[in-house]
Scaffold this motif. Structure first.
Motif, PDB file in Angstrom:
ATOM      1  N   ARG A   1      69.538  48.439  11.447  1.00 31.22           N
ATOM      2  CA  ARG A   1      68.602  47.335  11.471  1.00 31.22           C
ATOM      3  C   ARG A   1      67.565  47.572  10.386  1.00 31.22           C
ATOM      4  NH1 ARG A   1      64.108  45.700  15.954  1.00 31.22           N
ATOM      5  NH2 ARG A   1      63.548  43.769  14.953  1.00 31.22           N
TER       6      ARG A   1
ATOM      7  N   CYS B   1      67.397  41.982  32.389  1.00 31.66           N
ATOM      8  CA  CYS B   1      67.914  41.912  31.017  1.00 31.66           C
ATOM      9  C   CYS B   1      66.808  41.950  29.951  1.00 31.66           C
ATOM     10  CB  CYS B   1      68.754  40.666  30.815  1.00 31.66           C
ATOM     11  SG  CYS B   1      70.037  40.469  32.024  1.00 31.66           S
ATOM     12  N   PRO B   2      65.671  41.266  30.164  1.00 37.60           N
ATOM     13  CA  PRO B   2      64.668  41.282  29.095  1.00 37.60           C
ATOM     14  C   PRO B   2      64.190  42.675  28.708  1.00 37.60           C
ATOM     15  CG  PRO B   2      64.160  39.556  30.664  1.00 37.60           C
ATOM     16  CD  PRO B   2      65.307  40.321  31.234  1.00 37.60           C
ATOM     17  N   ILE B   3      64.217  43.624  29.644  1.00 38.45           N
ATOM     18  CA  ILE B   3      63.741  44.957  29.280  1.00 38.45           C
ATOM     19  C   ILE B   3      64.862  45.979  29.275  1.00 38.45           C
ATOM     20  CG2 ILE B   3      61.369  44.590  30.023  1.00 38.45           C
ATOM     21  CD1 ILE B   3      62.129  46.115  32.604  1.00 38.45           C
TER      22      ILE B   3
ATOM     23  N   VAL C   1      57.247  41.430  27.350  1.00 38.05           N
ATOM     24  CA  VAL C   1      57.971  42.670  27.609  1.00 38.05           C
ATOM     25  C   VAL C   1      58.841  43.068  26.419  1.00 38.05           C
ATOM     26  CG1 VAL C   1      57.975  42.379  30.095  1.00 38.05           C
ATOM     27  CG2 VAL C   1      59.852  41.431  28.755  1.00 38.05           C
TER      28      VAL C   1
ATOM     29  N   CYS D   1      61.190  41.558  24.809  1.00 36.94           N
ATOM     30  CA  CYS D   1      62.620  41.356  25.014  1.00 36.94           C
ATOM     31  C   CYS D   1      63.325  40.970  23.727  1.00 36.94           C
ATOM     32  CB  CYS D   1      62.864  40.286  26.060  1.00 36.94           C
ATOM     33  SG  CYS D   1      62.498  38.634  25.461  1.00 36.94           S
TER      34      CYS D   1
ATOM     35  N   ARG E   1      63.973  54.809  37.921  1.00 36.40           N
ATOM     36  CA  ARG E   1      64.621  55.446  36.784  1.00 36.40           C
ATOM     37  C   ARG E   1      64.687  56.946  36.994  1.00 36.40           C
ATOM     38  NH1 ARG E   1      62.383  53.640  31.016  1.00 36.40           N
ATOM     39  NH2 ARG E   1      61.106  55.490  30.990  1.00 36.40           N
TER      40      ARG E   1
ATOM     41  N   LEU F   1      58.259  41.575  15.807  1.00 36.60           N
ATOM     42  CA  LEU F   1      58.107  42.280  17.069  1.00 36.60           C
ATOM     43  C   LEU F   1      58.619  43.706  16.928  1.00 36.60           C
ATOM     44  CD1 LEU F   1      57.823  42.253  20.275  1.00 36.60           C
ATOM     45  CD2 LEU F   1      60.212  41.672  20.285  1.00 36.60           C
TER      46      LEU F   1
ATOM     47  N   GLY G   1      58.193  48.876  22.463  1.00 31.31           N
ATOM     48  CA  GLY G   1      57.996  50.280  22.803  1.00 31.31           C
ATOM     49  C   GLY G   1      57.726  50.407  24.288  1.00 31.31           C
ATOM     50  N   GLU G   2      57.358  51.615  24.668  1.00 28.00           N
ATOM     51  CA  GLU G   2      57.136  51.843  26.084  1.00 28.00           C
ATOM     52  C   GLU G   2      55.729  52.390  26.276  1.00 28.00           C
ATOM     53  OE1 GLU G   2      60.522  53.129  28.744  1.00 28.00           O
ATOM     54  OE2 GLU G   2      59.372  54.957  28.571  1.00 28.00           O
TER      55      GLU G   2
ATOM     56  N   TRP H   1      71.778  42.613  19.474  1.00 29.16           N
ATOM     57  CA  TRP H   1      72.194  41.555  18.545  1.00 29.16           C
ATOM     58  C   TRP H   1      71.481  41.655  17.199  1.00 29.16           C
ATOM     59  CZ3 TRP H   1      69.678  40.580  23.219  1.00 29.16           C
ATOM     60  CH2 TRP H   1      68.336  40.215  23.138  1.00 29.16           C
TER      61      TRP H   1
ATOM     62  N   GLY I   1      55.595  53.488  31.567  1.00 29.40           N
ATOM     63  CA  GLY I   1      57.028  53.211  31.495  1.00 29.40           C
ATOM     64  C   GLY I   1      57.354  51.738  31.394  1.00 29.40           C
TER      65      GLY I   1
ATOM     66  N   ARG J   1      67.316  45.445  19.607  1.00 25.77           N
ATOM     67  CA  ARG J   1      68.184  44.685  20.495  1.00 25.77           C
ATOM     68  C   ARG J   1      69.601  44.733  19.933  1.00 25.77           C
ATOM     69  NH1 ARG J   1      65.301  43.459  25.052  1.00 25.77           N
ATOM     70  NH2 ARG J   1      67.407  43.772  25.603  1.00 25.77           N
TER      71      ARG J   1
ATOM     72  N   ARG K   1      57.943  48.369  29.253  1.00 18.57           N
ATOM     73  CA  ARG K   1      58.274  47.953  27.900  1.00 18.57           C
ATOM     74  C   ARG K   1      57.216  46.945  27.441  1.00 18.57           C
ATOM     75  NH1 ARG K   1      63.993  47.125  25.429  1.00 18.57           N
ATOM     76  NH2 ARG K   1      63.496  45.703  23.759  1.00 18.57           N
TER      77      ARG K   1
ATOM     78  N   LEU L   1      65.998  54.180  23.044  1.00 15.43           N
ATOM     79  CA  LEU L   1      65.228  53.366  23.990  1.00 15.43           C
ATOM     80  C   LEU L   1      64.280  52.402  23.265  1.00 15.43           C
ATOM     81  CD1 LEU L   1      64.921  53.245  27.104  1.00 15.43           C
ATOM     82  CD2 LEU L   1      62.917  54.699  26.845  1.00 15.43           C
ATOM     83  N   HIS L   2      64.440  51.134  23.520  1.00  9.45           N
ATOM     84  CA  HIS L   2      63.605  50.047  22.980  1.00  9.45           C
ATOM     85  C   HIS L   2      63.619  49.954  21.456  1.00  9.45           C
ATOM     86  CE1 HIS L   2      62.309  50.010  27.029  1.00  9.45           C
ATOM     87  NE2 HIS L   2      61.382  50.917  26.940  1.00  9.45           N
TER      88      HIS L   2
END
Ligand code: SF4
Ligand code: SF4
Ligand code: SF4
Ligand code: SF4
Ligand code: FES
Lengths: 166, 531
Positions: free
Chosen positions: B245, B106-108, A71, A73, B140, A87, A90-91, B222, A95, B220, A97, B216-217
């Motif tokens: 980044r 959290c992962p996504i 996903v 992450c 969403r 890595l 994206g989506e 960190w 929808g 991250r 990830r 969005l995406h």
């Protein structure tokens, strides 16, 4: 100047026999021919069994419909001590990830298995596998398709009967 | 400590320490002032406190029940425990309730890594959930503008609702339903579309319920390097952080400065960052079409400037930092004077933020118009920062361009110039006649200061690496001025600023050290800043 060779002459009058040494050597050979504890494995006809905790080249698990489980992450690129995972997240059109780019440089990887350990969705795994020969170096950067194609067993990382190694 | 006590302060005990704070300070703020962080969601320094998240409860000796530290003011002689067994147990319990319907995705989730729910649960939450019931699933929702809403992640702190009501004064969000079924929603079909400050609710949402579509995406939390900077999109000069980044600016976030922007910034400024990642950059010094080293380029340029007979004209833009402008004006003074013109985009009408009157998106859409005015530069061109340079285009003397890529003129710009020097960050067809093309760094790549609309001089820091061998403009101009005057060349931005402050009464007496992270108003003694 060509190298000179010093010729050592056999001492006069001393007679030598090679028979005893030859027989000794042959005896050892015959002994091993009948030895039941064979060491040599007849690779590739025969293969060694490797431990389920072996950590070899990676494998990406997939969903039933063929999508990668990853996903995106970002935890495995973060935890990776040799910084060999690339890595880009994206989506997709539903929808979800997902990783647009996911690459592992297997040459820089130290096979610590931390990517597998950290993955929250059990997507990336190190594999129980050791046959990785390729003709070129660049083939060792495994992209997402390659990682999903791999079908060898995945590593257990720890002994299920003793998960904390106590 | 109690001997300092005046009628306007109160002294109380907080976790065994004696604290003296002004009267009316809440326990939460008092704790923050001595470095004790009390977990909280609904409280935000820029908003009212409804005391509804129940996470900030602390134990007060002798009180029958726990007190919400965000609302309860400190009283003389109070004995407060923020970390007693009871307080911890309370937080663990409240956090368990927060997770009843939380998806733990959290992962996504884009908030992951900067999420208060993640942090608090990690610190004090239960190791395993005990919930057996299925979780509520909302999915969403597109709130319009840049805002995406993930109802499942919401902790119902209502910061977003209160921001729109109290600060933006443009009530577009509300809580629908009650209790377990409560959810944030928009009133109208258009949602937040067109609300010029709505992006701030993404920043103040403590969890990943409100997220940015633009970000969005993308990265991250960190992975981002954060550098304090100043928004270059209008002359308000909101304090921001560049979040970078891989040497690309990924997003801008406001940085607290009570004298300028509070905790907020406008959406126009927030999203106007793509140009910072432009790749059509000048990279190496070119002298008459030849790539050369910096030493040669500057040596040649100095000689050429000394040899030049005709009058000097210079053009810059309101994106140039004070250091660049000041040293440009210093250089012109050494070359026998000459006029500097500048261009700056402008729009009609300010966009104020009603709940924080100091902040408005100003009419001048460049950060340093005030700086240019202080140095006596003349403004030319139209509101799109176009035109106005016809006189310079055909100038037959020395022509110096600093910063402005002048993209609206043709290739014959400066063709008649005896000496044409182009100090710019971007490749431009108008530079094709330049005898000297010297690559300079952008504001995101260097240290410097801008003077905002209030006359406040504010520092920014480099957050991105510059390409190839670009150098800050002040370094180049400073070296030229120093050679012409036989003085020491500035080798750091603060030395460059000191040089211009010597000559410019408006900056008199300010040094980089006085400016600190929040700037100081030019002409006023240092220390009037908000911190
Ligand atoms: S096994 Fe270790 S080194 Fe290799 S990719 Fe995973 S985390 Fe990185
Ligand atoms: S840790 Fe797992 S889910 Fe996360 S990026 Fe790596 S493979 Fe994907
Ligand atoms: S969306 Fe965010 S800011 Fe708004 S109530 Fe929910 S958690 Fe709070
Ligand atoms: S008000 Fe001006 S300085 Fe502040 S964020 Fe908007 S454009 Fe930038
Ligand atoms: S911060 Fe005090 S109750 Fe929410």
């Amino acid at each position: 100047m060509p190298p000179t060779v010093k010729v050592m002459r056999r001492p006069e009058g001393v007679r030598t026999s090679f028979l005893r040494a030859t027989l000794k050597g042959m005896a050892l050979t015959f002994k091993h021919m009948v030895n039941p504890n064979k060491i040599t494995v007849q690779y590739p006809e025969e293969r060694m069994e490797i431990t389920p905790r072996w950590r070899g080249t990676h494998r990406m698990e997939t969903h039933a419909d063929g999508r990668p489980k990853c996903v995106a992450c970002g935890l495995c690129p973060t935890v990776c001590p040799s910084n060999c995972i690339r890595l880009v997240g994206g989506e997709d059109d539903q929808g979800n990830r997902y990783p647009i780019v996911y690459e592992i440089d297997e040459f820089r990887c130290i096979f610590c298995g931390m990517c597998q350990e950290v993955c929250p969705v059990e997507a990336i795994h190190v594999g129980v596998h050791y046959e990785n020969a390729e003709y070129t170096r660049d083939r060792f950067v495994y992209d997402l398709d390659r990682l999903m194609e791999q079908d060898h067993p995945t590593s257990l990382l720890w002994d299920p009967s003793d998960p904390k190694s106590e | 400590m109690s001997d300092q006590q005046t009628p306007n302060t109160v002294t109380f005990t907080l976790d065994g320490q004696e604290v003296t704070v002004p009267k009316g300070t809440t326990i939460l703020r008092a704790a923050e002032s001595i470095g004790i962080k009390i977990p909280h969601y609904c409280f935000h320094p820029g908003l009212s406190s409804p005391a509804m998240c129940r996470l900030c409860l602390v134990e007060v000796e002798g009180w029958p029940r726990m007190a919400p530290s965000c609302k309860e003011t400190a009283q003389d002689g109070m004995v407060v425990f923020t970390n007693s067994e009871l307080a911890q147990k309370q937080r663990t319990g409240v956090l368990e309730f927060y997770l009843v319907n939380h998806p733990l995705d959290c992962p996504i989730c884009d908030q992951s890594g900067e999420c208060d729910l993640q942090d608090y649960v990690f610190e004090e939450g239960r190791e395993h959930g005990r919930g057996r019931e299925p979780k509520r699933v909302l999915g969403r929702d597109d709130f319009g503008g840049d805002v995406l809403f993930n109802g499942d992640r919401c902790v119902m702190c209502t910061r977003c609702v209160r921001f729109m009501r109290e600060v933006a004064e443009d009530e577009r969000l509300c809580v629908v339903e009650r209790g377990n079924r409560a959810v944030i929603d928009t009133f109208f079909e258009e949602g937040l579309e067109g609300s010029p400050y709505a992006g701030n609710i993404i920043d103040i949402c403590p969890v990943g319920a409100l997220i940015s579509k633009d970000f969005l995406h993308k990265a991250r939390a960190w992975d981002l390097d954060r550098t304090p900077s100043v928004c270059p999109s209008c002359s308000q000069g909101c304090n921001i952080t560049l979040q970078v980044r891989d040497d690309l600016v990924q997003r801008l976030k406001p940085r607290e400065n009570l004298e300028v922007n509070g905790w907020w910034m406008c959406d126009f400024g927030r999203h106007n960052y793509e140009w910072m990642n432009r790749t059509d950059r000048t990279e190496v010094p070119m002298v008459r079409g030849q790539e050369v080293g910096w030493a040669d380029a500057l040596g040649d340029l100095l000689q050429a400037l000394k040899d030049a007979k005709e009058s000097v004209k210079a053009v810059t833009w309101a994106h140039a930092p004070n250091e660049e402008m000041g040293l440009l004006s210093g250089l012109l003074a050494e070359l026998g004077g000459g006029e500097v013109v500048y261009r700056s985009p402008r729009t009609e009408g300010e966009v104020p933020l009603p709940g924080f009157p100091l902040l408005a998106r100003r009419e001048d859409l460049a950060p340093n118009v005030n700086g240019a005015e202080i140095f006596g530069f003349r403004r030319v061109g139209d509101n799109n920062s176009q035109g106005g340079l016809d006189e310079l285009a055909g100038h037959d003397g020395v022509l110096i361009v600093v910063g402005d890529p002048i993209e609206d003129y043709g290739e014959d710009f400066g063709s008649k110039a005896e000496l044409y020097v182009y100090l710019g960050s971007y490749q431009s067809k108008t530079a094709s006649n330049a005898h000297f093309v010297l690559p300079i760094t952008t504001f995101a790549e260097q240290e410097g200061t801008y003077t905002n609309v209030q006359g406040r001089v504010q520092r920014f820091w480099p957050g991105v690496r510059s390409p190839a061998s670009a150098r800050p403009g002040w370094l180049i101009l400073g070296a030229l001025v120093a050679e012409l005057t036989g003085t020491e060349a500035p080798v750091s931005a603060d030395q460059a600023f000191a040089k211009i402050a010597e000559k410019t009464s408006e900056f008199g007496g300010i040094t980089y050290r006085d400016l600190g992270p929040r700037g100081a108003v030019a002409g006023k003694p240092a220390g009037v800043s908000g911190d």
